[in-house]
Design an enzyme around this catalytic site. Structure first.
Site, PDB file in Angstrom:
ATOM      1  N   CYS A   2       0.821  -1.214   0.000  1.00  0.00           N
ATOM      2  CA  CYS A   2       0.000   0.000   0.000  1.00  0.00           C
ATOM      3  C   CYS A   2       0.857   1.267   0.000  1.00  0.00           C
ATOM      4  CB  CYS A   2      -0.875   0.023   1.243  1.00  0.00           C
ATOM      5  SG  CYS A   2      -1.873  -1.431   1.433  1.00  0.00           S
ATOM      6  N   ARG A  27       4.897   0.155  -6.063  1.00  0.00           N
ATOM      7  CA  ARG A  27       4.772  -0.699  -4.878  1.00  0.00           C
ATOM      8  C   ARG A  27       3.730  -1.792  -5.084  1.00  0.00           C
ATOM      9  NH1 ARG A  27       6.698   2.289  -0.315  1.00  0.00           N
ATOM     10  NH2 ARG A  27       5.255   1.344   1.130  1.00  0.00           N
ATOM     11  N   TRP A  74      -3.125  -2.646  -1.690  1.00  0.00           N
ATOM     12  CA  TRP A  74      -2.768  -4.000  -2.144  1.00  0.00           C
ATOM     13  C   TRP A  74      -3.513  -4.929  -1.195  1.00  0.00           C
ATOM     14  CZ3 TRP A  74       0.443  -6.456  -5.726  1.00  0.00           C
ATOM     15  CH2 TRP A  74       0.817  -7.768  -5.433  1.00  0.00           C
ATOM     16  N   ASN A 100      -1.351   1.726   5.933  1.00  0.00           N
ATOM     17  CA  ASN A 100      -0.457   0.750   5.329  1.00  0.00           C
ATOM     18  C   ASN A 100       0.026  -0.142   6.458  1.00  0.00           C
ATOM     19  OD1 ASN A 100       1.565  -0.614   4.022  1.00  0.00           O
ATOM     20  ND2 ASN A 100       2.903   1.162   3.744  1.00  0.00           N
ATOM     21  N   GLY A 101      -0.135  -1.452   6.315  1.00  0.00           N
ATOM     22  CA  GLY A 101       0.307  -2.366   7.364  1.00  0.00           C
ATOM     23  C   GLY A 101      -0.804  -3.332   7.734  1.00  0.00           C
ATOM     24  N   GLU A 482      19.528 -15.476 -10.364  1.00  0.00           N
ATOM     25  CA  GLU A 482      18.985 -14.141 -10.613  1.00  0.00           C
ATOM     26  C   GLU A 482      18.459 -14.036 -12.058  1.00  0.00           C
ATOM     27  OE1 GLU A 482      17.900 -11.922  -8.962  1.00  0.00           O
ATOM     28  OE2 GLU A 482      17.874 -10.117 -10.179  1.00  0.00           O
ATOM     29  N   LYS A 486      14.593 -13.190 -12.984  1.00  0.00           N
ATOM     30  CA  LYS A 486      14.220 -12.045 -13.839  1.00  0.00           C
ATOM     31  C   LYS A 486      13.281 -12.499 -14.927  1.00  0.00           C
ATOM     32  CE  LYS A 486      14.888  -9.407 -11.923  1.00  0.00           C
ATOM     33  NZ  LYS A 486      15.531  -9.270 -10.670  1.00  0.00           N
ATOM     34  N   GLU A 489       9.720 -13.689 -13.532  1.00  0.00           N
ATOM     35  CA  GLU A 489       8.842 -12.700 -12.891  1.00  0.00           C
ATOM     36  C   GLU A 489       8.247 -11.710 -13.880  1.00  0.00           C
ATOM     37  OE1 GLU A 489      10.581  -9.998  -9.988  1.00  0.00           O
ATOM     38  OE2 GLU A 489      12.505 -10.142 -10.987  1.00  0.00           O
ATOM     39  N   HIS A 505      22.354 -35.124 -11.526  1.00  0.00           N
ATOM     40  CA  HIS A 505      21.769 -35.848 -10.386  1.00  0.00           C
ATOM     41  C   HIS A 505      20.244 -35.820 -10.429  1.00  0.00           C
ATOM     42  CE1 HIS A 505      25.736 -36.472  -8.827  1.00  0.00           C
ATOM     43  NE2 HIS A 505      25.991 -35.196  -9.041  1.00  0.00           N
ATOM     44  N   LYS A 604       6.365  -4.371  -5.154  1.00  0.00           N
ATOM     45  CA  LYS A 604       7.760  -3.967  -5.019  1.00  0.00           C
ATOM     46  C   LYS A 604       8.269  -4.156  -3.592  1.00  0.00           C
ATOM     47  CE  LYS A 604      11.579  -2.097  -6.528  1.00  0.00           C
ATOM     48  NZ  LYS A 604      12.434  -3.012  -7.296  1.00  0.00           N
TER      49      LYS A 604
HETATM   50  C1  F6R Z   1      12.780  -9.426  -7.825  1.00  0.00           C
HETATM   51  C2  F6R Z   1      12.602  -8.606  -6.654  1.00  0.00           C
HETATM   52  C3  F6R Z   1      12.282  -9.287  -5.371  1.00  0.00           C
HETATM   53  C4  F6R Z   1      12.964  -8.567  -4.201  1.00  0.00           C
HETATM   54  C5  F6R Z   1      12.526  -9.171  -2.871  1.00  0.00           C
HETATM   55  C6  F6R Z   1      13.237  -8.513  -1.713  1.00  0.00           C
HETATM   56  O1  F6R Z   1      13.135  -8.672  -8.935  1.00  0.00           O
HETATM   57  O2  F6R Z   1      12.687  -7.415  -6.707  1.00  0.00           O
HETATM   58  O3  F6R Z   1      12.654 -10.632  -5.392  1.00  0.00           O
HETATM   59  O4  F6R Z   1      14.333  -8.664  -4.366  1.00  0.00           O
HETATM   60  O5  F6R Z   1      11.152  -9.023  -2.717  1.00  0.00           O
HETATM   61  O6  F6R Z   1      12.956  -7.151  -1.671  1.00  0.00           O
HETATM   62  P1  F6R Z   1      13.872  -6.141  -0.889  1.00  0.00           P
HETATM   63  O7  F6R Z   1      15.202  -6.127  -1.589  1.00  0.00           O
HETATM   64  O8  F6R Z   1      13.175  -4.839  -0.983  1.00  0.00           O
HETATM   65  O9  F6R Z   1      14.008  -6.668   0.507  1.00  0.00           O
END
Ligand code: F6R
Length: 609
Positions: A2, A27, A74, A100-101, A482, A486, A489, A505, A604
């Site tokens: 949020c 976000r 959210w 928010n929370g 990673e 990418k 997602e 394996h 985010k």
């Molecule tokens: C992927 C991505 C997420 C964040 C994860 C941790 O591209 O952005 O996997 O890396 O949610 O978020 P932070 O770094 O904000 O703790």
């Protein structure tokens, strides 16, 4: 998650709030709303879906005031409906709140308000209880009512409230959810995050836990939990004005990929003295502290965890200290061996990820020294750590993390080198060599980005694949995870990363002519072994995109395509190797018409468990 934006001034609050909410879109949200005090009443408008749906509803000139609060929601408690969207009102519609929370004891409060006061709830949310509580305690003083309401609540919250009877004021409060106040001239803002207000102000107050803030157009007054006024230092945001804008790019993600040479350089150079010694002056780890550390835990989530995978290998190599790495959601629930000789490194872009924060608190309680690597200034993880190493990536807006990851890697190298040189586990020659390699990275990342058209063509050729495997050995295995994340997602293609030596394996059973394998072979000492692994999957008919350093052409014999990165030390290769994978994921998602900056189901900042 949020987002909150509040404005108090003399201008059209709704315009400022909508602008701020749009800047918090990254976000993640599924509905939005706004409340203004108009002619002695609170008026609220809400809409499900994009902010433009809300804009359409508030276009009327009658819906206008110089004060207001807005929210992007959210959904956590209750579906993403208009009724569940914020702001929420008390029954008399004299008080409105955005939140928010999570209010953990909301069921209890709900029952109490319903039985004792006959209050009828409209939404399924936990947040609605806040509006009713404030309404119940309101006696002409919003600050007092907010303080009394907060005393009844358990959980995490950033709340902003307005009252019809005090139409020139916003009262806000925070506990374990981010909140900043933007300081204007004749106007002020309250918001979840700096990008929301960056267009209008540079000076902000970072609101601390359990503080309450009263904003009028001329003043921001912060109170601690005992009601004493707090004299907070102004934090001046030095991001460029367009830092949180998309500029000429089609997507934030592409812009942020392109920003990497600059932010890598900034993160690195801000930590180097003219004589090339590493300056961690705001980090209070002395030689004695470092000598005392016998174990390191790196804990993070998602991409930040992947930076930790590289960090583990780098720190172990340089500082000769055993490093354990774990995802925060697992770390929290397993038996770990933490004491006052443990260094706990939390990595987080947002600094608000709940699992990482909870793991940090647990480690801190058990005596660990906490060093966090964080991008968002003043975030919860930063504030609760003993020491903070800020990645100077600037605002990362795209949900898929790119520049935060590469700057996190830079921090890992600097921590490794600093500890290694302090402990004497690396010599001067190696130290100087590594610094030279690090300093060369921005130019080399630029070179990788110049190769974008080639990578784009590969993405066009392979975007229809349903299954993609990322394989690598050593540091490359960390980068594989990673690259795989990418791709999945933002393009929604099933992808899987595995240490290449582990393939035989079991996982190799999945290889056939429909499989695409991205094989990372940037580690000189593992190159031949990696080429053998590529031969194994090639023999099963898989298509292969190899990734190697320039001059390492052997891989061409076993790969269908090869992406080259500039020559570099093995240690720093992850910074160069990840960039083509980011670009590949971006163009695959583009080909597939996906919502690149806001992929489905993702937020985010993940502030729930
Ligand atoms: C992927 C991505 C997420 C964040 C994860 C941790 O591209 O952005 O996997 O890396 O949610 O978020 P932070 O770094 O904000 O703790």
């Amino acid at each position: 998650m949020c987002g909150i934006v509040g404005y108090v001034g003399t201008d059209h609050a709704k315009e400022k709030i909508i602008d701020g909410l749009k800047r918090l879109e990254y976000r993640g949200y599924d509905s939005a709303g706004i409340a203004l005090p108009i002619n002695g009443k609170i008026q609220v408008q809400k809409a499900v879906g994009e902010i433009k749906n809300l804009e359409a509803k508030i276009a009327s000139p009658d819906f206008d005031a110089p004060v207001g609060i807005g929210h992007t929601r959210w959904a956590t408690h209750g579906k993403p409906t208009e009724i569940n969207a914020h702001p929420h009102l008390n029954e008399e519609e004299t008080v409105a709140i955005v939140h928010n929370g999570i209010i953990e004891n909301y069921q209890e409060i709900r029952e109490w308000l319903a039985t004792e006061y006959g209050i009828k709830f409209k939404s399924e949310t936990d947040s609605e209880v806040i509006a009713h509580l404030i309404g119940l305690f309101y006696n002409g003083d919003l600050l007092d009512a907010v303080n009394k309401a907060v005393a009844e609540m358990r959980g995490a919250y950033a709340i902003a409230a307005i009252a019809a009877d005090e139409p020139d004021k916003i009262v806000a409060v925070r506990k374990d959810a981010p909140l900043i106040a933007g300081i204007g001239d004749g106007f002020n803002f309250i918001a979840s995050d700096i990008p929301a207000v960056l267009k209008y102000v540079r000076d902000v107050y970072l609101i601390e836990n359990n503080e309450t803030v009263v904003l009028t157009k001329d003043e921001i007054v912060i109170y601690d939990e005992n009601g004493n006024k707090v004299d907070r230092e102004v934090y001046v945001v030095n991001w460029k004005a367009d830092a949180a804008d998309k500029a000429d790019y089609d997507h934030y993600m592409l812009k942020e990929i392109h920003e990497q040479p600059a932010v890598i350089s900034e993160t690195l150079m801000s930590r180097l003295n003219p004589d090339d010694s590493i300056r961690l002056d705001d980090i209070s780890l002395t030689k004695e502290d470092i000598d005392n550390i016998n174990k390191i835990y790196i804990v993070a989530c998602g991409t930040a965890y992947h930076a930790g995978l590289v960090g583990k290998m780098v720190i172990e190599k340089m500082a000769h200290i055993p490093v354990e790495i774990d995802v925060a959601s697992e770390f929290r629930y397993r038996d770990t061996f933490i004491d006052d000789k443990t260094l706990f490194i939390a990595i987080s872009q947002s600094g608000e990820t709940l699992d990482t924060l909870a793991a940090l608190r647990d480690a801190k309680d058990r005596g660990a020294r906490i060093l966090s690597v964080v991008n968002a200034v003043g975030s919860s993880i930063a504030r609760e750590s003993h020491d903070v190493f800020y990645t100077l990536a600037g605002p990362e807006v795209a949900v898929a993390s790119t520049k935060a990851y590469t700057t996190q890697l830079i921090c890992m190298y600097l921590i490794g080198l600093y500890m290694g040189s302090t402990k004497g586990t690396i010599d001067k020659e190696y130290y100087n060599y590594m610094l030279g390699e690090l300093k060369a990275l921005p130019a080399k990342v630029n070179k990788v980005i110049e190769n974008e058209p080639v990578i784009k063509e590969l993405a066009e050729r392979y975007h229809y694949r349903d299954n993609v495997f990322f394989i690598g050995r050593g540091l490359d295995s960390g980068v594989s995870y990673e690259g795989s994340l990418k791709l999945k997602e933002i393009s929604y293609i099933h992808s899987f990363a595995i240490a290449a030596g582990e393939l035989k394996h079991g996982t190799i059973a999945l290889m056939d002519s429909d499989t695409l394998v991205v094989a990372l072979a940037t580690q000189d000492k593992l190159y031949e072994k990696m080429v053998s692994n590529i031969v194994e999957v090639q023999a099963r008919g898989a298509r292969i995109i190899g990734l190697a350093k320039e001059g390492k052409t052997e891989i061409e014999k076993t790969s269908d395509e090869v992406i080259y990165i500039p020559q570099c030390a093995d240690e720093v290769a992850p910074v160069l190797a990840v960039v083509p994978l980011q670009i590949f994921a971006y163009y695959v998602a583009l080909e597939k018409g996906c919502n690149i900056d806001k992929p489905k189901n993702l937020a985010k900042s993940v502030t729930v468990e």
